[in-house]
Design an enzyme around this catalytic site. Structure first.
Site, PDB file in Angstrom:
ATOM      1  CE  LYS A 188     -21.548  52.866  36.286  1.00 20.10           C
ATOM      2  NZ  LYS A 188     -22.571  53.053  37.395  1.00 20.10           N
ATOM      3  CG  ASP A 236     -23.352  51.320  40.516  1.00 21.29           C
ATOM      4  OD1 ASP A 236     -23.356  50.415  39.669  1.00 21.29           O
ATOM      5  OD2 ASP A 236     -24.079  52.334  40.433  1.00 21.29           O
ATOM      6  CB  ILE A 296     -29.832  52.575  33.688  1.00 21.31           C
ATOM      7  CG1 ILE A 296     -29.031  53.682  33.026  1.00 21.31           C
ATOM      8  CG2 ILE A 296     -29.453  51.225  33.116  1.00 21.31           C
ATOM      9  CD1 ILE A 296     -29.212  55.036  33.657  1.00 21.31           C
ATOM     10  CB  SER A 329     -36.652  42.513  30.701  1.00 19.17           C
ATOM     11  OG  SER A 329     -36.115  43.029  31.886  1.00 19.17           O
ATOM     12  NE  ARG A 330     -35.087  38.540  36.051  1.00 13.57           N
ATOM     13  CZ  ARG A 330     -34.418  38.685  37.168  1.00 13.57           C
ATOM     14  NH1 ARG A 330     -33.858  37.622  37.729  1.00 13.57           N
ATOM     15  NH2 ARG A 330     -34.291  39.861  37.733  1.00 13.57           N
TER      16      ARG A 330
HETATM   17  P1  NAP Z   1     -31.862  47.585  37.980  1.00 15.18           P
HETATM   18  O1  NAP Z   1     -32.986  48.477  37.598  1.00 15.18           O
HETATM   19  O2  NAP Z   1     -31.789  47.080  39.364  1.00 15.18           O
HETATM   20  O3  NAP Z   1     -31.743  46.319  37.025  1.00 15.18           O
HETATM   21  C1  NAP Z   1     -31.952  46.346  35.633  1.00 15.18           C
HETATM   22  C2  NAP Z   1     -32.775  45.126  35.211  1.00 15.18           C
HETATM   23  O4  NAP Z   1     -31.945  43.986  35.124  1.00 15.18           O
HETATM   24  C3  NAP Z   1     -33.862  44.752  36.203  1.00 15.18           C
HETATM   25  O5  NAP Z   1     -35.007  45.512  36.005  1.00 15.18           O
HETATM   26  C4  NAP Z   1     -34.070  43.279  35.927  1.00 15.18           C
HETATM   27  O6  NAP Z   1     -35.070  43.130  34.928  1.00 15.18           O
HETATM   28  C5  NAP Z   1     -32.729  42.823  35.404  1.00 15.18           C
HETATM   29  N1  NAP Z   1     -32.043  42.047  36.454  1.00 15.18           N
HETATM   30  C6  NAP Z   1     -31.727  42.446  37.696  1.00 15.18           C
HETATM   31  N2  NAP Z   1     -31.097  41.466  38.362  1.00 15.18           N
HETATM   32  C7  NAP Z   1     -31.009  40.434  37.522  1.00 15.18           C
HETATM   33  C8  NAP Z   1     -30.465  39.135  37.626  1.00 15.18           C
HETATM   34  N3  NAP Z   1     -29.865  38.716  38.734  1.00 15.18           N
HETATM   35  N4  NAP Z   1     -30.548  38.323  36.558  1.00 15.18           N
HETATM   36  C9  NAP Z   1     -31.135  38.729  35.431  1.00 15.18           C
HETATM   37  N5  NAP Z   1     -31.677  39.951  35.277  1.00 15.18           N
HETATM   38  C10 NAP Z   1     -31.608  40.800  36.313  1.00 15.18           C
HETATM   39  O7  NAP Z   1     -30.468  48.314  37.688  1.00 15.18           O
HETATM   40  P2  NAP Z   1     -30.136  49.707  36.978  1.00 15.18           P
HETATM   41  O8  NAP Z   1     -30.148  50.793  37.980  1.00 15.18           O
HETATM   42  O9  NAP Z   1     -30.924  49.854  35.747  1.00 15.18           O
HETATM   43  O10 NAP Z   1     -28.589  49.448  36.653  1.00 15.18           O
HETATM   44  C11 NAP Z   1     -28.176  48.534  35.661  1.00 15.18           C
HETATM   45  C12 NAP Z   1     -26.771  48.902  35.227  1.00 15.18           C
HETATM   46  O11 NAP Z   1     -26.796  50.249  34.745  1.00 15.18           O
HETATM   47  C13 NAP Z   1     -25.743  48.877  36.372  1.00 15.18           C
HETATM   48  O12 NAP Z   1     -24.539  48.366  35.920  1.00 15.18           O
HETATM   49  C14 NAP Z   1     -25.602  50.334  36.758  1.00 15.18           C
HETATM   50  O13 NAP Z   1     -24.311  50.632  37.251  1.00 15.18           O
HETATM   51  C15 NAP Z   1     -25.830  51.023  35.436  1.00 15.18           C
HETATM   52  N6  NAP Z   1     -26.317  52.405  35.593  1.00 15.18           N
HETATM   53  C16 NAP Z   1     -27.344  52.696  36.463  1.00 15.18           C
HETATM   54  C17 NAP Z   1     -27.713  54.014  36.652  1.00 15.18           C
HETATM   55  C18 NAP Z   1     -28.838  54.392  37.592  1.00 15.18           C
HETATM   56  O14 NAP Z   1     -29.110  55.590  37.749  1.00 15.18           O
HETATM   57  N7  NAP Z   1     -29.541  53.473  38.220  1.00 15.18           N
HETATM   58  C19 NAP Z   1     -27.055  55.044  35.978  1.00 15.18           C
HETATM   59  C20 NAP Z   1     -26.062  54.702  35.058  1.00 15.18           C
HETATM   60  C21 NAP Z   1     -25.701  53.391  34.888  1.00 15.18           C
HETATM   61  P3  NAP Z   1     -36.067  41.850  34.961  1.00 15.18           P
HETATM   62  O15 NAP Z   1     -36.437  41.607  36.389  1.00 15.18           O
HETATM   63  O16 NAP Z   1     -37.220  42.287  34.106  1.00 15.18           O
HETATM   64  O17 NAP Z   1     -35.271  40.738  34.355  1.00 15.18           O
END
Ligand code: NAP
Length: 327
Positions: A110, A188, A34, A56-57
């Site tokens: 969110k 979610d 996101i 970010s890591r």
């Molecule tokens: P994601 O890509 O799986 O995670 C975002 C980043 O957070 C990862 O690239 C990782 O970066 C870091 N991360 C993941 N797990 C972690 C952990 N245990 N500890 C520390 N850092 C961690 O998730 P996303 O889809 O972007 O979603 C993130 C949030 O945005 C959620 O709450 C989701 O509901 C919301 N959201 C998502 C979407 C969608 O379409 N995907 C849409 C609207 C809102 P590093 O590995 O570089 O640290």
């Protein structure tokens, strides 16, 4: 004052390269799906804010200073006033708390946290420090939502149906955290529908029963059916292949039927589309504009009502084990 008016360009600045004056510096934390899909483009088009650093890591954004810990970022970028957190909900709390303790305003993706109480703890900390905490609900910024709310205001709702059915493999490829405790499973995306419902209904409803379908090898639901007071019900399903469905249909006592389709983007009354405001911002630019306004005004905005419904469903829901799920 001018602080949040349209920025001026210095003579000789080229579009997109020079930083307009007076934009507050933002650090983006958790560079994943996101952050890259929505936050980075929204920040680069913002007239009030600019992306100064990432934390970010492993994720980075081209041309933006990248850090792997908040502390080293704060040390290198004391000008950062706003921290925007795009981490999944479980790791988000520690980062939010650290940013507030470091005197920064905080914006939360969110759902705002893994639990209600941890978000309330952040609210108390932000209030104590005089900082802004903004729990965002991007779907509330969808094009049709404000018009739907205005249309429903003063009407009596006799029932509503939410259908939120999408393909988890398409929207969350390989994201195992959604099926871990705190990842919320199909809530979610479902919480996006609930964020619209709680925004547009003229009177609140509460959950009365729920069935949660949990894959045999997972911790969170892949589908849910919810029954609320006032004739409101919702079906969420992550196993939808083919056309994706994000619909909310509301019936009113005057016999009219209002529908919000495509996640709030399209508003219909009695089957006919209602024209929306043509110049409306995208969801994420609107969130950042709102954040800039909250910071300027010294306010916070934290509405937990969508998450209360999810917590209630997890509390009251009947669990049904279904086929194991693999990405
Ligand atoms: P994601 O890509 O799986 O995670 C975002 C980043 O957070 C990862 O690239 C990782 O970066 C870091 N991360 C993941 N797990 C972690 C952990 N245990 N500890 C520390 N850092 C961690 O998730 P996303 O889809 O972007 O979603 C993130 C949030 O945005 C959620 O709450 C989701 O509901 C919301 N959201 C998502 C979407 C969608 O379409 N995907 C849409 C609207 C809102 P590093 O590995 O570089 O640290």
């Amino acid at each position: 004052g001018r602080r949040h008016g349209l920025p001026r360009r210095l003579p000789g600045q080229r579009g997109g390269t020079g930083k307009p004056l007076m934009r507050r510096a933002v650090a983006l934390v958790g560079i994943g799906k996101i952050a890259l899909d929505q936050h980075v483009p929204a920040l680069s088009s913002s007239s009030c804010l600019h992306l100064a650093a990432t934390v970010s890591r492993s994720g980075t954004v081209g041309g933006v200073p990248a850090f792997t810990s908040l502390d080293t970022m704060f040390a290198a970028h004391p000008e950062v006033e706003v921290v925007s957190l795009c981490l999944p909900p479980v790791p988000r709390f520690a980062a939010a708390e650290a940013a507030l303790r470091a005197g920064r305003h905080v914006m939360l993706e969110k759902p705002p946290g893994a639990t209600l109480a941890e978000v309330q703890a952040l609210q108390a900390l932000a209030a104590l420090r005089g900082l802004t905490l903004y729990a965002t609900w991007h779907s509330r910024m969808a094009r049709g939502v404000a018009a739907a709310k205005a249309w429903l205001a003063g009407r009596v709702v006799t029932g509503a149906r939410i259908d939120w059915r999408e393909d988890v493999r398409r929207w969350h490829p390989g994201q195992d955290w959604v099926f871990e405790p705190g990842g919320m499973g199909v809530f979610d995306p479902g919480i996006n529908a609930l964020s619209i419902l709680t925004e547009i209904l003229p009177a609140p409803v509460h959950l009365q029963s729920a069935v949660l379908e949990v894959p045999a090898n997972r911790q969170t639901p892949i589908a849910a059916e919810l029954q609320f007071s006032g004739g409101v019900s919702a079906g969420f399903d992550w196993r939808q292949v083919g056309p994706q469905v994000w619909d909310i249909v509301v019936d009113t006592a005057d016999g009219a039927r209002m529908a919000l389709r495509m996640g709030g983007k399209v508003l219909e009354v009695d089957g006919l589309p209602v024209a929306g405001a043509a110049d409306i911002m995208g969801e994420y630019p609107a969130l950042y504009a709102a954040m800039a306004g909250l910071v300027a005004a010294g306010w916070s905005e934290v509405d937990l009502s969508p998450m209360v419904h999810v917590a209630d469903a997890m509390t009251l829901g009947r669990r049904k084990v279904v086929a194991a799920f693999h990405f």
